[in-house]
Design a protein around this motif. Structure first.
Motif, PDB file in Angstrom:
ATOM      1  N   THR A   1     -29.076 -90.899 -28.894  1.00  0.00           N
ATOM      2  CA  THR A   1     -30.354 -91.609 -28.972  1.00  0.00           C
ATOM      3  C   THR A   1     -30.420 -92.158 -30.638  1.00  0.00           C
ATOM      4  OG1 THR A   1     -31.771 -90.059 -28.860  1.00  0.00           O
ATOM      5  CG2 THR A   1     -31.311 -91.094 -26.948  1.00  0.00           C
ATOM      6  N   LEU A   2     -30.529 -91.162 -31.539  1.00  0.00           N
ATOM      7  CA  LEU A   2     -30.837 -91.147 -32.924  1.00  0.00           C
ATOM      8  C   LEU A   2     -29.657 -91.718 -33.727  1.00  0.00           C
ATOM      9  CD1 LEU A   2     -32.808 -87.808 -33.335  1.00  0.00           C
ATOM     10  CD2 LEU A   2     -33.757 -90.178 -32.741  1.00  0.00           C
ATOM     11  N   TYR A   3     -28.541 -91.318 -33.627  1.00  0.00           N
ATOM     12  CA  TYR A   3     -27.373 -91.470 -34.428  1.00  0.00           C
ATOM     13  C   TYR A   3     -26.654 -92.707 -33.844  1.00  0.00           C
ATOM     14  CZ  TYR A   3     -28.393 -87.249 -36.876  1.00  0.00           C
ATOM     15  OH  TYR A   3     -29.154 -86.613 -37.681  1.00  0.00           O
ATOM     16  N   LEU A   4     -26.248 -92.652 -32.538  1.00  0.00           N
ATOM     17  CA  LEU A   4     -25.482 -93.756 -31.918  1.00  0.00           C
ATOM     18  C   LEU A   4     -26.056 -94.951 -31.495  1.00  0.00           C
ATOM     19  CD1 LEU A   4     -22.783 -91.401 -30.247  1.00  0.00           C
ATOM     20  CD2 LEU A   4     -22.878 -92.191 -32.488  1.00  0.00           C
ATOM     21  N   LYS A   5     -27.316 -94.869 -31.219  1.00  0.00           N
ATOM     22  CA  LYS A   5     -28.415 -95.849 -30.771  1.00  0.00           C
ATOM     23  C   LYS A   5     -28.137 -96.299 -29.156  1.00  0.00           C
ATOM     24  CE  LYS A   5     -30.671 -96.231 -34.871  1.00  0.00           C
ATOM     25  NZ  LYS A   5     -31.297 -95.325 -35.030  1.00  0.00           N
ATOM     26  N   TRP A   6     -27.755 -95.492 -28.659  1.00  0.00           N
ATOM     27  CA  TRP A   6     -27.594 -95.533 -27.155  1.00  0.00           C
ATOM     28  C   TRP A   6     -28.797 -94.865 -26.394  1.00  0.00           C
ATOM     29  CZ3 TRP A   6     -21.961 -94.843 -24.702  1.00  0.00           C
ATOM     30  CH2 TRP A   6     -20.926 -95.304 -25.637  1.00  0.00           C
ATOM     31  N   HIS A   7     -29.100 -95.620 -25.363  1.00  0.00           N
ATOM     32  CA  HIS A   7     -30.228 -95.195 -24.724  1.00  0.00           C
ATOM     33  C   HIS A   7     -29.860 -94.939 -23.251  1.00  0.00           C
ATOM     34  CE1 HIS A   7     -32.580 -95.843 -28.062  1.00  0.00           C
ATOM     35  NE2 HIS A   7     -31.967 -96.911 -28.254  1.00  0.00           N
ATOM     36  N   PRO A   8     -29.619 -93.628 -22.804  1.00  0.00           N
ATOM     37  CA  PRO A   8     -28.913 -93.399 -21.476  1.00  0.00           C
ATOM     38  C   PRO A   8     -29.907 -93.561 -20.541  1.00  0.00           C
ATOM     39  CG  PRO A   8     -29.146 -91.340 -22.927  1.00  0.00           C
ATOM     40  CD  PRO A   8     -29.719 -92.423 -23.721  1.00  0.00           C
ATOM     41  N   TYR A   9     -29.581 -94.241 -19.130  1.00  0.00           N
ATOM     42  CA  TYR A   9     -30.193 -94.383 -18.326  1.00  0.00           C
ATOM     43  C   TYR A   9     -29.604 -94.280 -17.122  1.00  0.00           C
ATOM     44  CZ  TYR A   9     -28.238 -98.968 -18.315  1.00  0.00           C
ATOM     45  OH  TYR A   9     -27.353-100.081 -18.071  1.00  0.00           O
ATOM     46  N   LYS A  10     -30.339 -94.365 -15.903  1.00  0.00           N
ATOM     47  CA  LYS A  10     -29.562 -94.255 -14.641  1.00  0.00           C
ATOM     48  C   LYS A  10     -29.962 -95.377 -13.826  1.00  0.00           C
ATOM     49  CE  LYS A  10     -29.100 -90.944 -10.687  1.00  0.00           C
ATOM     50  NZ  LYS A  10     -29.559 -90.023 -10.094  1.00  0.00           N
ATOM     51  N   MET A  11     -28.865 -95.855 -13.115  1.00  0.00           N
ATOM     52  CA  MET A  11     -28.845 -97.030 -12.527  1.00  0.00           C
ATOM     53  C   MET A  11     -29.735 -96.711 -11.009  1.00  0.00           C
ATOM     54  SD  MET A  11     -27.647 -99.853 -14.259  1.00  0.00           S
ATOM     55  CE  MET A  11     -27.283-100.996 -12.893  1.00  0.00           C
ATOM     56  N   HIS A  12     -30.615 -97.651 -10.815  1.00  0.00           N
ATOM     57  CA  HIS A  12     -31.273 -97.385  -9.575  1.00  0.00           C
ATOM     58  C   HIS A  12     -30.846 -98.641  -8.663  1.00  0.00           C
ATOM     59  CE1 HIS A  12     -33.380 -93.940 -10.648  1.00  0.00           C
ATOM     60  NE2 HIS A  12     -33.821 -94.623 -12.000  1.00  0.00           N
ATOM     61  N   GLU A  13     -30.272 -98.384  -7.193  1.00  0.00           N
ATOM     62  CA  GLU A  13     -30.142 -99.498  -6.501  1.00  0.00           C
ATOM     63  C   GLU A  13     -31.504 -99.694  -5.755  1.00  0.00           C
ATOM     64  OE1 GLU A  13     -26.946 -99.021  -3.952  1.00  0.00           O
ATOM     65  OE2 GLU A  13     -25.468 -98.071  -5.339  1.00  0.00           O
ATOM     66  N   ARG A  14     -31.884-101.051  -5.584  1.00  0.00           N
ATOM     67  CA  ARG A  14     -32.838-101.227  -4.901  1.00  0.00           C
ATOM     68  C   ARG A  14     -32.757-102.123  -3.329  1.00  0.00           C
ATOM     69  NH1 ARG A  14     -37.030-104.344  -8.816  1.00  0.00           N
ATOM     70  NH2 ARG A  14     -36.671-102.885 -10.705  1.00  0.00           N
ATOM     71  N   LYS A  15     -33.476-101.676  -2.549  1.00  0.00           N
ATOM     72  CA  LYS A  15     -33.180-101.985  -1.273  1.00  0.00           C
ATOM     73  C   LYS A  15     -33.527-103.286  -1.159  1.00  0.00           C
ATOM     74  CE  LYS A  15     -34.319 -97.533   0.692  1.00  0.00           C
ATOM     75  NZ  LYS A  15     -35.223 -96.637   1.736  1.00  0.00           N
ATOM     76  N   THR A  16     -32.572-104.118  -0.302  1.00  0.00           N
ATOM     77  CA  THR A  16     -32.916-105.590  -0.055  1.00  0.00           C
ATOM     78  C   THR A  16     -33.657-105.734   1.255  1.00  0.00           C
ATOM     79  OG1 THR A  16     -30.703-105.751   1.232  1.00  0.00           O
ATOM     80  CG2 THR A  16     -30.686-106.187  -1.375  1.00  0.00           C
ATOM     81  N   LYS A  17     -34.719-106.635   1.120  1.00  0.00           N
ATOM     82  CA  LYS A  17     -35.263-107.177   2.228  1.00  0.00           C
ATOM     83  C   LYS A  17     -34.511-107.841   3.144  1.00  0.00           C
ATOM     84  CE  LYS A  17     -39.730-107.032  -0.050  1.00  0.00           C
ATOM     85  NZ  LYS A  17     -41.012-107.999  -0.760  1.00  0.00           N
ATOM     86  N   ASN A  18     -34.619-107.640   4.555  1.00  0.00           N
ATOM     87  CA  ASN A  18     -33.842-108.325   5.315  1.00  0.00           C
ATOM     88  C   ASN A  18     -34.773-109.563   6.332  1.00  0.00           C
ATOM     89  OD1 ASN A  18     -31.564-106.969   4.834  1.00  0.00           O
ATOM     90  ND2 ASN A  18     -31.712-105.487   6.303  1.00  0.00           N
TER      91      ASN A  18
END
Length: 125
Positions: free
Chosen positions: A108-125
């Motif tokens: 985060t401080l040196y490489l300026k990457w901001h790790p995150y986790k992808m979240h799948e959203r449920k679709t409405k049927n």
């Protein structure tokens, strides 16, 4: 209480003129009557700092505090070199000899990457 820039300069100049601690103390009392006169050790430290560093001002910024050995340039290069190969790398499973918190700080401080986790959203049927 710390000496001001003007007071430090005065001490060093008077010492180089007089070469006597007592004369510096007396001159300081005359020039700064509201201020307690410096001790011989204070005068000596300011003169020594001036001789070694070229200034008698505080040089604490960047020199004080705990050394950041975990975030050394070598560790930053190692992490930076490994990330393009595998962007899904986790801090714990990275295999580097750095802690999880150090790994995340490098990212985060040196490489300026901001790790995150992808979240799948449920679709409405």
């Amino acid at each position: 209480m710390q000496l001001t820039k003007e007071q430090r300069t005065f001490i060093v100049e008077k010492y180089f003129q007089a070469k006597s601690f007592q004369q510096v103390i007396e001159s300081f009392q005359e020039h700064f009557p509201e201020r307690q006169s410096p001790t011989q050790m204070t005068i000596w430290r300011n003169v020594t700092r001036y001789r070694t560093e070229g200034t008698s001002l505080n040089l604490n910024k960047g020199r004080s505090g705990r050394k950041r050995s975990g975030r050394s340039e070598e560790n930053v290069r190692i992490v930076q070199g490994a990330l393009p190969e595998n962007t899904q790398i986790s801090a714990r499973k990275s295999g580097f000899d750095v802690t999880k918190s150090t790994f995340n700080k490098i990212i985060t401080l040196y490489l300026k990457w901001h790790p995150y986790k992808m979240h799948e959203r449920k679709t409405k049927n």
